[in-house]
Write an enzyme that holds these catalytic residues in place. Structure first.
Site, PDB file in Angstrom:
ATOM      1  N   HIS A 274      38.818  98.416 -24.622  1.00 56.35           N
ATOM      2  CA  HIS A 274      38.216  99.456 -25.471  1.00 56.35           C
ATOM      3  C   HIS A 274      37.571 100.561 -24.648  1.00 56.35           C
ATOM      4  O   HIS A 274      36.939 100.323 -23.628  1.00 56.35           O
ATOM      5  CB  HIS A 274      37.280  98.890 -26.535  1.00 56.35           C
ATOM      6  CG  HIS A 274      36.040  98.202 -26.035  1.00 56.35           C
ATOM      7  ND1 HIS A 274      34.882  98.888 -25.778  1.00 56.35           N
ATOM      8  CD2 HIS A 274      35.778  96.910 -25.780  1.00 56.35           C
ATOM      9  CE1 HIS A 274      33.951  98.028 -25.389  1.00 56.35           C
ATOM     10  NE2 HIS A 274      34.467  96.824 -25.364  1.00 56.35           N
ATOM     11  N   ASP A 286      31.986  96.984 -19.426  1.00 62.37           N
ATOM     12  CA  ASP A 286      32.248  96.883 -20.869  1.00 62.37           C
ATOM     13  C   ASP A 286      32.474  98.276 -21.443  1.00 62.37           C
ATOM     14  O   ASP A 286      31.542  98.922 -21.847  1.00 62.37           O
ATOM     15  CB  ASP A 286      31.065  96.179 -21.548  1.00 62.37           C
ATOM     16  CG  ASP A 286      31.351  95.868 -23.002  1.00 62.37           C
ATOM     17  OD1 ASP A 286      32.513  95.948 -23.422  1.00 62.37           O
ATOM     18  OD2 ASP A 286      30.384  95.541 -23.724  1.00 62.37           O
ATOM     19  N   GLU A 320      35.015  99.530 -30.471  1.00 56.77           N
ATOM     20  CA  GLU A 320      34.834  98.073 -30.453  1.00 56.77           C
ATOM     21  C   GLU A 320      33.379  97.707 -30.668  1.00 56.77           C
ATOM     22  O   GLU A 320      33.061  96.781 -31.396  1.00 56.77           O
ATOM     23  CB  GLU A 320      35.317  97.504 -29.112  1.00 56.77           C
ATOM     24  CG  GLU A 320      35.387  95.968 -29.080  1.00 56.77           C
ATOM     25  CD  GLU A 320      34.063  95.289 -28.749  1.00 56.77           C
ATOM     26  OE1 GLU A 320      33.929  94.099 -29.052  1.00 56.77           O
ATOM     27  OE2 GLU A 320      33.160  95.937 -28.209  1.00 56.77           O
ATOM     28  N   GLU A 321      32.493  98.431 -30.000  1.00 57.46           N
ATOM     29  CA  GLU A 321      31.090  97.999 -29.972  1.00 57.46           C
ATOM     30  C   GLU A 321      30.435  97.989 -31.349  1.00 57.46           C
ATOM     31  O   GLU A 321      29.540  97.205 -31.597  1.00 57.46           O
ATOM     32  CB  GLU A 321      30.277  98.874 -28.997  1.00 57.46           C
ATOM     33  CG  GLU A 321      30.721  98.761 -27.538  1.00 57.46           C
ATOM     34  CD  GLU A 321      30.513  97.366 -26.935  1.00 57.46           C
ATOM     35  OE1 GLU A 321      29.960  96.501 -27.634  1.00 57.46           O
ATOM     36  OE2 GLU A 321      30.916  97.152 -25.786  1.00 57.46           O
ATOM     37  N   ASP A 347      38.514  92.369 -22.169  1.00 59.47           N
ATOM     38  CA  ASP A 347      37.201  92.891 -22.564  1.00 59.47           C
ATOM     39  C   ASP A 347      36.093  91.948 -22.105  1.00 59.47           C
ATOM     40  O   ASP A 347      35.260  91.524 -22.888  1.00 59.47           O
ATOM     41  CB  ASP A 347      37.151  93.102 -24.087  1.00 59.47           C
ATOM     42  CG  ASP A 347      35.836  93.721 -24.544  1.00 59.47           C
ATOM     43  OD1 ASP A 347      35.115  94.280 -23.694  1.00 59.47           O
ATOM     44  OD2 ASP A 347      35.525  93.635 -25.747  1.00 59.47           O
ATOM     45  N   HIS A 419      25.744  95.485 -21.725  1.00 59.63           N
ATOM     46  CA  HIS A 419      24.969  96.284 -22.693  1.00 59.63           C
ATOM     47  C   HIS A 419      23.631  96.772 -22.141  1.00 59.63           C
ATOM     48  O   HIS A 419      22.729  97.089 -22.906  1.00 59.63           O
ATOM     49  CB  HIS A 419      24.730  95.527 -24.000  1.00 59.63           C
ATOM     50  CG  HIS A 419      25.984  95.263 -24.789  1.00 59.63           C
ATOM     51  ND1 HIS A 419      25.977  94.670 -26.045  1.00 59.63           N
ATOM     52  CD2 HIS A 419      27.291  95.505 -24.517  1.00 59.63           C
ATOM     53  CE1 HIS A 419      27.216  94.561 -26.487  1.00 59.63           C
ATOM     54  NE2 HIS A 419      28.038  95.053 -25.584  1.00 59.63           N
TER      55      HIS A 419
END
Ligand SMILES: [Zn+2]
Length: 465
Positions: A274, A286, A320-321, A347, A419
């Site tokens: 993504h 990510d 995606e997130e 991912d 994140h």
């Protein structure tokens, strides 16, 4: 003297195949050698995270990233590249702060959870009620948290597979509404993460329809520890201020590039990751890494003398997130999803792949043995159990029957920076990234240059972890 033409006619077919060149005799060895020596994915990831940086779904930066990636794929020799847009809510972080105001004034490191509403401009001052597990909060009756800030400090367990994340992430996604149903005015969690640094981990949350929308944020792990120690000594009050905003009907953008198959171009082997990221870091692990791996694997194949029989499609999902890309892509595909022979998503950062699993239909077949032999030199075991999860952007395709491959990476330290503001390019190991490219390229070639039937998944099974 025999003519060259007659010599060719006299040679058996297998000799002609060998005569076609050493590369054709063992294309996978050639692909692996090229993938391991190729710095394209590493450079792609460096440039993406440097030139664009964070890429929140629906943001101008995400649009810019999609335009940028389209050009990169065109330059990399893809036969066709296009963008696909779909509506999302674009959430933007504002100023955010938290401090202990009683018994002593102390700053706390917090990050709003994605989709959280803001606090009133003056912030919220309230006493906390602290739960060491999410279940302890769920066990509380309605009204029991009236006027309080609910704090949950359950800790994510570190595992190689990353299974500790799935076991706990519900407290981030659903916890604010659960706290609000019990009367809380704000919700704080210990970061879902395995580090001991003062960088909080953001991540998506969502509101239930039947509960007031209260602001929600994550504390860094040491700050959650601090509140645990402090509350054991007596009452604690906090001040919380979040200024996030949401914009409806923004457009997310997914990038699609294809290496067209030479015999069955309509049949697709889909590799993905993504493109969107959180805003705190630059989205290197990510999931800049995932799209760099997927595109780099396809690019190695694009550089071979011959296209595989089937088309290789690279999809860089655009949301995606916030959990919006899977459904949007499956709906846009509609009946065409039946042409996807198999799909996979990278991912989980850029650490080495240690095991692979295939759909049930091909486990133990000649294809499985061929793949196992190709992956073993790269340090990857082929599991005998079928693939369980293909990636969150593939869940709706899987619900519709599209089978998936699963490559498990070493995730021991993935959730130390996932994140957080520390998700930056310096965390990427070029050699480990190249091993991923080699594994995906080997799989993509074997799956695309064959007629193997990967089957269809029965609906409702195998797609969700
Ligand atoms: Zn991701």
């Amino acid at each position: 003297m025999i003519s060259c033409h007659r010599l060719l006619r006299a040679l058996p077919a297998f000799a002609l195949m060998l005569w076609g060149g050493a590369a054709a005799a063992d294309p996978v060895a050639d692909i692996v050698a090229k993938a391991l020596a190729d710095g394209w994915s590493y450079q792609f990831l460096s440039d993406l995270t440097t030139e664009i940086g964070p890429r929140m779904a629906g943001s101008p930066a995400a649009r810019q990233a999609a335009e940028w990636a389209k050009i990169r794929l065109q330059q990399a020799g893809f036969d066709e590249v296009h963008l696909e847009s779909f509506p999302v809510t674009n959430w933007t972080r504002g100023a955010e702060s938290a401090e202990i105001i009683m018994p002593s004034r102390q700053h706390l490191a917090v990050a709003a959870l994605g989709q959280s509403v803001a606090t009133p401009a003056a912030g919220i001052d309230a006493q906390i009620v602290l739960f060491k597990s999410f279940q302890a909060l769920l066990d509380m009756p309605p009204g029991s948290l009236n006027g309080k800030i609910a704090v949950v400090t359950q800790r994510q367990v570190r595992t190689q597979s990353g299974s500790g994340y799935g076991a706990i992430v519900g407290m981030r996604v659903t916890g604010a509404s659960e706290a609000a149903k019990r009367g809380a005015v704000a919700y704080l969690i210990r970061s879902v993460g395995t580090d001991n640094h003062r960088l909080p981990h953001t991540g998506v949350m969502s509101y239930a329809k039947d509960a007031p929308r209260i602001p929600a944020a994550a504390l860094s792990n040491p700050d959650a520890d601090q509140l645990e120690r402090l509350i054991a000594k007596g009452p604690v009050s906090l001040h919380l201020n979040l200024a996030s905003e949401s914009k409806e009907n923004a457009q997310a953008v997914t990038v699609v590039g294809e290496i067209r198959g030479r015999e069955h171009p309509e049949q697709v082997v889909l590799l993905s990751g993504h493109l969107d990221s959180w805003d705190l870091g630059t989205g290197a692990i990510d999931d800049g890494a995932g799209i760099a791996i997927a595109a780099g694997a396809a690019r190695v194949i694009a550089g071979l003398q011959q296209r595989p029989k089937r088309t290789i499609r690279v999809v860089m999902f655009g949301a995606e997130e916030i959990g919006a890309a899977s459904k949007a892509y499956a709906e846009a595909q509609g009946a065409k999803a039946a042409n996807i022979a198999i799909a996979g998503e990278s991912d989980f950062g850029a650490r080495k792949i240690y095991q692979a699993s295939l759909p049930n239909a091909v486990a133990g077949t000649a294809f499985g043995k061929q793949l196992a032999a190709a992956l073993l030199p790269l340090g990857v075991d082929l599991e005998k159990t079928p693939a369980r999860h293909g990636g969150s952007d593939l869940e709706d395709l899987a619900e519709g029957g599209v089978p998936f491959v699963q490559f498990d990476q070493n995730g021991s330290d993935y959730f130390d920076i996932h994140h957080t503001a520390d998700d930056t390019f310096d965390k990427i190991d070029a050699g480990e990234l190249a091993q991923n490219v080699a594994v995906w390229a080997s799989f993509a070639w074997l799956a695309a240059d064959s007629d193997v039937d990967f089957g269809r998944l029965p609906s409702g099974t195998g797609s969700r972890r």
